[in-house]
Design a protein around this motif. Sequence first.
Motif, short mmCIF file in Angstrom:
data_model
loop_
_atom_site.label_atom_id
_atom_site.label_comp_id
_atom_site.label_asym_id
_atom_site.label_seq_id
_atom_site.Cartn_x
_atom_site.Cartn_y
_atom_site.Cartn_z
N UNK A 1 0.82 -1.20 0.00
CA UNK A 1 0.00 0.00 0.00
C UNK A 1 0.86 1.26 0.00
N UNK A 2 2.00 1.20 0.65
CA UNK A 2 2.93 2.32 0.61
C UNK A 2 3.46 2.51 -0.80
N UNK A 3 3.72 1.41 -1.50
CA UNK A 3 4.18 1.50 -2.89
C UNK A 3 3.09 2.10 -3.77
N UNK A 4 1.84 1.72 -3.53
CA UNK A 4 0.74 2.32 -4.30
C UNK A 4 0.62 3.81 -4.03
N UNK A 5 0.78 4.21 -2.77
CA UNK A 5 0.70 5.62 -2.43
C UNK A 5 1.85 6.41 -3.06
N UNK A 6 3.05 5.84 -3.06
CA UNK A 6 4.17 6.51 -3.71
C UNK A 6 3.91 6.66 -5.21
N UNK A 7 3.34 5.62 -5.82
CA UNK A 7 3.05 5.69 -7.26
C UNK A 7 1.98 6.75 -7.54
N UNK A 8 0.99 6.83 -6.67
CA UNK A 8 -0.05 7.85 -6.86
C UNK A 8 0.54 9.25 -6.73
N UNK A 9 1.43 9.44 -5.77
CA UNK A 9 2.08 10.76 -5.62
C UNK A 9 2.93 11.08 -6.83
N UNK A 10 3.63 10.08 -7.37
CA UNK A 10 4.42 10.31 -8.57
C UNK A 10 3.53 10.65 -9.76
N UNK A 11 2.39 9.95 -9.87
CA UNK A 11 1.44 10.27 -10.96
C UNK A 11 0.94 11.70 -10.85
N UNK A 12 0.63 12.13 -9.64
CA UNK A 12 0.16 13.51 -9.46
C UNK A 12 1.25 14.52 -9.79
N UNK A 13 2.46 14.18 -9.40
CA UNK A 13 3.58 15.08 -9.69
C UNK A 13 3.81 15.20 -11.20
N UNK A 14 3.74 14.08 -11.90
CA UNK A 14 3.88 14.11 -13.36
C UNK A 14 2.74 14.89 -13.98
N UNK A 15 1.53 14.69 -13.46
CA UNK A 15 0.38 15.43 -13.99
C UNK A 15 0.56 16.93 -13.79
N UNK A 16 1.07 17.31 -12.61
CA UNK A 16 1.30 18.73 -12.34
C UNK A 16 2.37 19.31 -13.26
N UNK A 17 3.38 18.51 -13.58
CA UNK A 17 4.45 19.00 -14.46
C UNK A 17 3.94 19.14 -15.89
N UNK A 18 3.18 18.13 -16.35
CA UNK A 18 2.68 18.17 -17.73
C UNK A 18 1.66 19.27 -17.91
N UNK A 19 0.76 19.42 -16.98
CA UNK A 19 -0.29 20.45 -17.05
C UNK A 19 0.06 21.56 -16.06
N UNK A 20 1.12 22.28 -16.36
CA UNK A 20 1.62 23.31 -15.44
C UNK A 20 0.64 24.44 -15.22
N UNK A 21 -0.21 24.72 -16.21
CA UNK A 21 -1.13 25.85 -16.07
C UNK A 21 -2.38 25.45 -15.29
N UNK A 22 -2.58 24.19 -15.03
CA UNK A 22 -3.78 23.74 -14.33
C UNK A 22 -3.43 23.23 -12.92
N UNK A 23 -2.59 23.95 -12.22
CA UNK A 23 -2.18 23.49 -10.89
C UNK A 23 -3.34 23.52 -9.90
N UNK A 24 -4.28 24.37 -10.10
CA UNK A 24 -5.42 24.43 -9.19
C UNK A 24 -6.38 23.28 -9.42
N UNK A 25 -6.39 22.71 -10.60
CA UNK A 25 -7.33 21.62 -10.90
C UNK A 25 -6.80 20.28 -10.41
N UNK A 26 -5.50 20.14 -10.24
CA UNK A 26 -4.94 18.84 -9.84
C UNK A 26 -5.42 18.39 -8.46
N UNK A 27 -5.54 19.28 -7.44
CA UNK A 27 -6.07 18.81 -6.17
C UNK A 27 -7.52 18.34 -6.27
N UNK A 28 -8.28 18.88 -7.20
CA UNK A 28 -9.66 18.43 -7.38
C UNK A 28 -9.68 16.98 -7.85
N UNK A 29 -8.73 16.61 -8.68
CA UNK A 29 -8.65 15.23 -9.13
C UNK A 29 -8.33 14.33 -7.95
#
Length: 155
Positions: free
Chosen positions: A102-130
């Motif tokens: 479960x810790x590995x899944x949580x780390x992967x989810x955090x990495x996915x969110x970080x990648x999403x934030x990097x790719x969609x830099x202008x939508x930083x406010x929308x990422x927490x909604x996801x």
Amino acid sequence: MAYVPVPKDLTKVKTKVAFNLTKRQLICFTGGALIGVPLFFLLRGPVGSSAAAMCMMLVMLPFFMLAMYEKHGQPLEKIVGNIIRVTVIRPKQRPYKTNNFYDALERQANLDEEVYDIVHGNQKLAAPAVRKNRGKSCAAGQDQEKTVPRRQKAD
């Protein structure tokens, strides 16, 4: 009638080569004799016979121990190697570490969110909604159009 003891575990029976000695014992005794006997003759004149004999015995003792000593089926060099590995090479304290799924899944989810934030830099406010809406269904009052999809379909 004479009885002959037969061991139950035949894997521990060692084959004898000559003089009722195993090949390992013959090699170790030969090595000890090749070093100890010339040492005796070299030291006999300068230090005397008894001192030369004591030196010869001290030099030949490790060879004898290598040939004869065995504990739990392991020869002396493996036992000494294990002792050195435990006391010198490896650290004294070895903490127990696990790889929590479960810790590995949580780390992967955090990495996915970080990648999403990097790719969609202008939508930083929308990422927490996801992140907040993950795992909730549309029946819970969430509107599908308000969430930002992770992937866009190709045009």
